[in-house]
Design a protein around this motif. Structure first.
Motif, PDB file in Angstrom:
ATOM      1  N   ALA A 149      34.315  85.015  13.864  1.00 14.52           N
ATOM      2  CA  ALA A 149      32.820  85.310  14.215  1.00 14.52           C
ATOM      3  C   ALA A 149      32.954  85.535  15.658  1.00 14.52           C
ATOM      4  N   GLN A 190      23.392  83.099  14.284  1.00 17.02           N
ATOM      5  CA  GLN A 190      24.217  83.725  15.920  1.00 17.02           C
ATOM      6  C   GLN A 190      25.288  82.882  15.923  1.00 17.02           C
ATOM      7  N   LYS A 208      24.871  85.266  20.434  1.00 19.51           N
ATOM      8  CA  LYS A 208      24.672  86.693  19.864  1.00 19.51           C
ATOM      9  C   LYS A 208      24.545  86.778  18.523  1.00 19.51           C
ATOM     10  N   ASP A 209      23.944  87.764  17.898  1.00 19.04           N
ATOM     11  CA  ASP A 209      23.759  87.887  16.457  1.00 19.04           C
ATOM     12  C   ASP A 209      25.166  88.049  15.957  1.00 19.04           C
ATOM     13  N   ILE A 210      25.251  87.406  14.770  1.00 22.17           N
ATOM     14  CA  ILE A 210      26.563  87.669  13.841  1.00 22.17           C
ATOM     15  C   ILE A 210      26.534  89.077  13.074  1.00 22.17           C
ATOM     16  N   LYS A 211      27.257  89.929  13.251  1.00 24.55           N
ATOM     17  CA  LYS A 211      27.212  91.115  12.333  1.00 24.55           C
ATOM     18  C   LYS A 211      26.731  90.734  10.928  1.00 24.55           C
ATOM     19  N   GLU A 253      35.104  88.400  16.821  1.00 26.91           N
ATOM     20  CA  GLU A 253      34.629  89.886  16.317  1.00 26.91           C
ATOM     21  C   GLU A 253      33.021  89.956  17.202  1.00 26.91           C
ATOM     22  N   THR A 254      32.380  89.152  17.496  1.00 25.97           N
ATOM     23  CA  THR A 254      31.098  89.136  18.066  1.00 25.97           C
ATOM     24  C   THR A 254      31.267  89.488  19.631  1.00 25.97           C
ATOM     25  N   ARG A 273      35.594  93.698  16.986  1.00 29.31           N
ATOM     26  CA  ARG A 273      36.471  93.710  15.714  1.00 29.31           C
ATOM     27  C   ARG A 273      37.613  94.790  15.925  1.00 29.31           C
ATOM     28  N   GLU A 326      22.104  89.522  11.497  1.00 24.16           N
ATOM     29  CA  GLU A 326      21.023  89.727  12.532  1.00 24.16           C
ATOM     30  C   GLU A 326      19.872  89.152  11.983  1.00 24.16           C
TER      31      GLU A 326
END
Length: 174
Positions: free
Chosen positions: A69, A13, A3-6, A72-73, A77, A9
């Motif tokens: 990471a 990932q 998944k993309d990291i906030k 949170e992902t 969070r 993006e």
């Protein structure tokens, strides 16, 4: 699963197995168009023992701790809480090894080993606890406190004072 990291993006990932990778991308500059092939990044070990990577975006560097990471992902969070490594291994950043705990619980359990699955070391003198409300039995007060994310010391003090209704849970000693 990736998944993309906030805030990163399209650049980086994180996986549920605790890896970070860069994404294939093309960058336009005054000197031309550049293609960057994505790759899994090699983490660094911080002086605190946690794994981290350095990510860059818009010519700025950012240090990102892998356990945060992942949490949170995949877990979302949670303000005011810390990421806990359930098996106490700071370098095991698999999603199933991470959970959110309040600072006090995380710190007080730091040397004990924290386990969602109640497989922590048992004190042979510890009294078994039965939660009448849920029908569950615990090997010790710490297991009960962990299960319901309660402050261990507060629960212990209440039980020592003879209270048997703890935060709405009816408790008995076996």
């Amino acid at each position: 699963m990736w998944k993309d990291i906030k805030n990163f993006e399209g650049y980086y990932q994180v996986s549920d197995s605790g890896e970070i990778r860069s994404i294939d991308r093309t960058i336009e500059t005054a000197r031309g168009t550049w293609f960057f092939k994505g790759k899994v990044l090699q983490p660094n070990v911080g002086t605190n023992g946690y794994l981290y990577v350095n990510l860059s975006k818009a010519d700025k560097g950012h240090t990102v701790y892998i356990h945060r990471a992942v949490a949170e992902t995949f877990l979302g969070r949670v303000e005011g809480l810390e990421v806990n490594h359930i098996n106490s291994n700071k370098q095991d950043n698999r999603l199933e090894n991470l959970e959110w705990l309040d600072r006090h619980t995380n710190a007080s359990l730091g040397s004990l080993g924290k386990h969602k699955d109640n497989s922590m070391e048992k004190n042979p003198k510890a009294k078994k606890i039965t939660c009448i409300t849920t029908g569950e039995t615990f090997g010790c007060i710490k297991e009960f406190a962990l299960k319901y994310n309660l402050n261990y010391h507060t629960v212990k003090n209440k039980l020592q004072k003879g209270l048997r209704n703890i935060y709405g849970y009816e408790i008995n000693f076996d």
